[in-house]
Design a protein around this motif. Structure first.
Motif, PDB file in Angstrom:
ATOM      1  N   GLN A 181       0.827  -1.212   0.000  1.00  0.00           N
ATOM      2  CA  GLN A 181       0.000   0.000   0.000  1.00  0.00           C
ATOM      3  C   GLN A 181       0.857   1.256   0.000  1.00  0.00           C
ATOM      4  N   ILE A 182       1.993   1.224   0.682  1.00  0.00           N
ATOM      5  CA  ILE A 182       2.888   2.396   0.683  1.00  0.00           C
ATOM      6  C   ILE A 182       3.403   2.661  -0.722  1.00  0.00           C
ATOM      7  N   VAL A 183       3.823   1.601  -1.414  1.00  0.00           N
ATOM      8  CA  VAL A 183       4.312   1.758  -2.790  1.00  0.00           C
ATOM      9  C   VAL A 183       3.211   2.303  -3.688  1.00  0.00           C
ATOM     10  N   GLY A 184       2.002   1.732  -3.591  1.00  0.00           N
ATOM     11  CA  GLY A 184       0.902   2.160  -4.448  1.00  0.00           C
ATOM     12  C   GLY A 184       0.505   3.605  -4.223  1.00  0.00           C
ATOM     13  N   THR A 185       0.406   4.010  -2.952  1.00  0.00           N
ATOM     14  CA  THR A 185      -0.010   5.390  -2.666  1.00  0.00           C
ATOM     15  C   THR A 185       1.055   6.386  -3.079  1.00  0.00           C
ATOM     16  N   ARG A 186       2.316   6.050  -2.878  1.00  0.00           N
ATOM     17  CA  ARG A 186       3.393   6.973  -3.276  1.00  0.00           C
ATOM     18  C   ARG A 186       3.516   7.065  -4.796  1.00  0.00           C
ATOM     19  N   SER A 187       3.316   5.953  -5.492  1.00  0.00           N
ATOM     20  CA  SER A 187       3.366   5.965  -6.957  1.00  0.00           C
ATOM     21  C   SER A 187       2.258   6.838  -7.524  1.00  0.00           C
ATOM     22  N   ALA A 188       1.039   6.674  -6.991  1.00  0.00           N
ATOM     23  CA  ALA A 188      -0.087   7.488  -7.465  1.00  0.00           C
ATOM     24  C   ALA A 188       0.130   8.967  -7.155  1.00  0.00           C
ATOM     25  N   GLN A 189       0.693   9.249  -5.964  1.00  0.00           N
ATOM     26  CA  GLN A 189       0.937  10.646  -5.592  1.00  0.00           C
ATOM     27  C   GLN A 189       1.954  11.287  -6.534  1.00  0.00           C
ATOM     28  N   GLY A 190       2.918  10.506  -6.999  1.00  0.00           N
ATOM     29  CA  GLY A 190       3.885  11.024  -7.963  1.00  0.00           C
ATOM     30  C   GLY A 190       3.216  11.478  -9.248  1.00  0.00           C
ATOM     31  N   VAL A 191       2.201  10.727  -9.701  1.00  0.00           N
ATOM     32  CA  VAL A 191       1.459  11.096 -10.908  1.00  0.00           C
ATOM     33  C   VAL A 191       0.723  12.420 -10.691  1.00  0.00           C
ATOM     34  N   PHE A 192       0.057  12.548  -9.519  1.00  0.00           N
ATOM     35  CA  PHE A 192      -0.694  13.775  -9.249  1.00  0.00           C
ATOM     36  C   PHE A 192       0.242  14.990  -9.221  1.00  0.00           C
ATOM     37  N   LEU A 193       1.367  14.850  -8.513  1.00  0.00           N
ATOM     38  CA  LEU A 193       2.290  15.975  -8.372  1.00  0.00           C
ATOM     39  C   LEU A 193       2.931  16.335  -9.711  1.00  0.00           C
ATOM     40  N   ARG A 194       3.243  15.314 -10.516  1.00  0.00           N
ATOM     41  CA  ARG A 194       3.807  15.585 -11.838  1.00  0.00           C
ATOM     42  C   ARG A 194       2.811  16.347 -12.706  1.00  0.00           C
ATOM     43  N   SER A 195       1.535  15.993 -12.600  1.00  0.00           N
ATOM     44  CA  SER A 195       0.512  16.614 -13.446  1.00  0.00           C
ATOM     45  C   SER A 195       0.346  18.094 -13.149  1.00  0.00           C
ATOM     46  N   ILE A 196       0.617  18.512 -11.891  1.00  0.00           N
ATOM     47  CA  ILE A 196       0.459  19.927 -11.546  1.00  0.00           C
ATOM     48  C   ILE A 196       1.800  20.655 -11.522  1.00  0.00           C
ATOM     49  N   GLY A 197       2.828  20.027 -12.088  1.00  0.00           N
ATOM     50  CA  GLY A 197       4.108  20.698 -12.267  1.00  0.00           C
ATOM     51  C   GLY A 197       5.030  20.673 -11.063  1.00  0.00           C
ATOM     52  N   ARG A 198       4.687  19.943  -9.997  1.00  0.00           N
ATOM     53  CA  ARG A 198       5.551  19.893  -8.808  1.00  0.00           C
ATOM     54  C   ARG A 198       6.503  18.697  -8.957  1.00  0.00           C
ATOM     55  N   ILE A 199       7.448  18.869  -9.905  1.00  0.00           N
ATOM     56  CA  ILE A 199       8.309  17.757 -10.309  1.00  0.00           C
ATOM     57  C   ILE A 199       9.194  17.278  -9.161  1.00  0.00           C
ATOM     58  N   ASP A 200       9.781  18.219  -8.401  1.00  0.00           N
ATOM     59  CA  ASP A 200      10.670  17.822  -7.308  1.00  0.00           C
ATOM     60  C   ASP A 200       9.934  16.974  -6.273  1.00  0.00           C
ATOM     61  N   GLU A 201       8.709  17.368  -5.950  1.00  0.00           N
ATOM     62  CA  GLU A 201       7.931  16.600  -4.979  1.00  0.00           C
ATOM     63  C   GLU A 201       7.525  15.245  -5.562  1.00  0.00           C
ATOM     64  N   ALA A 202       7.224  15.219  -6.864  1.00  0.00           N
ATOM     65  CA  ALA A 202       6.883  13.948  -7.510  1.00  0.00           C
ATOM     66  C   ALA A 202       8.064  12.985  -7.432  1.00  0.00           C
ATOM     67  N   LEU A 203       9.279  13.514  -7.704  1.00  0.00           N
ATOM     68  CA  LEU A 203      10.474  12.671  -7.633  1.00  0.00           C
ATOM     69  C   LEU A 203      10.694  12.137  -6.216  1.00  0.00           C
ATOM     70  N   ALA A 204      10.428  12.987  -5.217  1.00  0.00           N
ATOM     71  CA  ALA A 204      10.593  12.543  -3.828  1.00  0.00           C
ATOM     72  C   ALA A 204       9.600  11.427  -3.494  1.00  0.00           C
TER      73      ALA A 204
END
Length: 589
Positions: A65-88
């Protein structure tokens, strides 16, 4: 004792399992909400919900679940331009999936989470022009999803892998994954996924210069298109045909496909697609010598560009007028075939990757819902089985206890009473008779204590009275409002002896029963308070006290029970305000 330990273990396992199921169900719910918000463009809100899902997943300790939630959060952050946070966010997920603990015998859910994480990373790499890393992550996603047992999910991820590899300039590898996507889509009965895979494969074959293969894939697309309802799936095919026509110098054919794209339902919600069409149409018209339409489509292109990037429209139009004053200027605006084809190809791939990414989200969310429902059904069956076992054990225990009590009453108390009767009948009662009477009294006293409600073996007086009041409230719902409150400011309910708890419980039963039967009250309030070594029970009602009613045995029973535990009972009757019974008991250390 062995049966008790087994039963206790089963109960503890059920409780732990239930708590874990509760956490997993809430994580799944949060992920579904976030995915829905993302699909309708509310990605900022999706990121907020996604962060809550991450926190709950980390508290549960479930690595998948940790992997799944973090992976999905990366997609959301990338979509709104917060690339550094998506990478984290991706980095946190990568740290888990690259550990030996996670990769040792992963289940289907873990495999799919790993594949989804790698495909999300590859899309981000491609967006930031890190093509070598994008290709590497895409192939890792393909390797992992090959272990999945779900052909529908395999098809979707294979398709995205192929799109990323095409964008990275590796059409041969891309072709292999599109063929796998097409095969799995047919196996799962998903014609739209098969249609998209065939369109991508047609384009990849053309890029490889394999015209016969491209023709085969084109025939497959045409065979599937009557069954395709999705405008987005048709858009993928139309763009692939446009790209092939432009690369082959067929400007007339490209214009026909552009016209189909512009007449797709919902195209108004895709301004970047319209911009791409107009931007390439004016070049195709100029090469065909149709400068009027070239000028018109370039104006349309710039109008869209201005609305998208907030530029000054008037200045752009003046520049366009100058550029199209002569044929030579118009021809100078034309780009080379290779450059046009590559530009269209890049835009086409980017759009296809985004659309495929959305499909991955929807399919995965659906799988999560199905998996959660299956687990809930399994857990419900487990709870039912545990309940049946506990009920059977409880009934068997009651039956055994009943038989034991019957034996003790028959062999002990009844025999003693018979001996007393015979002694009295002879007219010679003596010391032996007194001893028999004392023995009977002690036996009856011991048996009565053994008949104490089983609740006191597992619960405190506070919990038992609370349960009793709740049941009374349910039984009298709509007629009498019965409520309960308690407080333990300085003390612990567990420190009250069982014998005292039993008498307090019986007094509460009698008082509430009297109020329900005789007072005509509409409201009864029960309270229990523990202050150091003083226990106070209060039962108050708003009914009418009838002083003419003859004295019953209920109040005498309450006073005797109170005296047996050193308590004091006070009953206040108020003509207009009802009746209040107060019991105060001082605990003896």
């Amino acid at each position: 004792m062995k049966n008790i330990l087994i039963t206790l273990s089963v109960i503890l396992y059920a409780i732990a399992t239930y708590a874990n199921r509760e956490d997993l169900a809430e994580i799944a719910r949060l992920r579904e909400v976030a995915d829905s918000l993302h699909s309708v463009g509310r990605t900022d809100s999706a990121a907020i919900i996604g962060q809550k899902a991450i926190r709950l997943a980390e508290e549960s300790g479930d690595l998948t679940q940790i992997v799944g939630t973090r992976s999905a959060q990366g997609v959301f952050l990338r979509s709104i331009g917060r690339i550094d946070e998506a990478l984290a966010s991706y980095d946190g997920a990568l740290a888990i999936i690259t550990s030996g603990q996670f990769r040792e015998n992963p289940d289907q859910e873990a495999i799919e989470e790993i594949a989804s994480l790698y495909i999300n990373l590859s899309v981000l790499d491609l967006d930031t022009q890190h093509k070598e890393q994008a290709a590497k992550h895409a192939e890792l996603a393909g390797d992992w999803i090959a272990k999945s047992e779900d052909p529908e999910l395999r098809s979707t991820i294979y398709g995205v892998v192929g799109s990323v590899l095409t964008g990275c300039g590796e059409p041969e590898k891309a072709m292999r994954f599109q063929e796998l996507a097409y095969k799995d889509a047919l196996a799962s009965g998903d014609k739209e996924a098969a249609f998209r895979a065939a369109a991508y494969a047609m384009l990849a074959s053309d890029r490889l210069g394999d015209k016969p293969s491209a023709a085969v894939w084109r025939d497959r697309c045409r065979g599937l298109i009557p069954a395709i309802e999705s405008s987005m799936a048709k858009l993928v095919y139309y763009q692939a045909e446009c790209s092939i026509c432009l690369k082959g110098g067929d400007n007339g054919g490209a214009l026909k496909w552009f016209d189909r794209i512009l007449h797709i339902d919902g195209i108004e919600s895709l301004p970047f697609v319209k911009f791409d069409c107009y931007n390439n149409m004016h070049i195709a018209y100029s090469e065909l010598g149709d400068y009027k339409n070239a000028y018109t489509t370039l104006l349309q292109s710039n109008e869209l560009r201005d609305s998208l990037w907030q530029e000054e429209k008037a200045e752009s139009l003046r520049d366009l007028t100058v550029k199209y004053e002569t044929k030579e200027t118009e021809l100078a605006l034309a780009r080379s075939e290779s450059r046009r084809a590559n530009t269209l190809m890049s835009l086409f791939i980017a759009l296809g990757v985004i659309l495929a990414g959305v499909m991955v989200f929807f399919i995965y969310a659906g799988r999560q819902r199905r998996r959660r429902m299956q687990k809930e059904l399994e857990f419900a069956a487990l709870r039912a089985d545990i309940g049946r076992q506990l009920t059977q054990q409880y009934v068997e225990g009651l039956e055994n206890e009943r038989k034991r009590m019957a034996r003790e009453l028959h062999d002990g108390v009844c025999n003693d009473l018979l001996a007393i009767q015979m002694s009295v009948a002879d007219g010679k009662p003596g010391k032996n008779t007194a001893e028999l009477l004392n023995s009977c009294r002690e036996s009856v006293r011991r048996i009565s204590h053994e008949l104490m409600p089983p609740e006191f073996a597992y619960a405190t007086i506070d919990e038992v009275v609370r349960f009793f009041v709740r049941k009374q409230a349910e039984a009298n719902a709509g007629k009498i409002c019965i409520s309960y409150s308690s407080s333990a400011e300085r003390g612990d309910w567990q420190n009250i002896p069982d014998s005292v708890s039993l008498e307090i419980y019986r007094i509460a039963q009698e008082a509430v029963g009297n109020a329900v039967k005789h007072s005509g009250a509409s409201e009864i309030k029960v309270s229990l308070k523990l202050d150091a070594d003083i226990v106070t029970l209060s039962v108050a009602d708003n009914g009418t006290f009838d002083s003419s009613h003859r004295k019953g045995v209920g109040l005498d029973s309450i006073r005797r029970r109170s005296e047996s535990i050193g308590g004091n009972v006070i009953i206040n009757h108020i003509e207009t305000g009802g009746t209040k019974l107060s019991l105060n008991v001082k605990l003896i250390p």
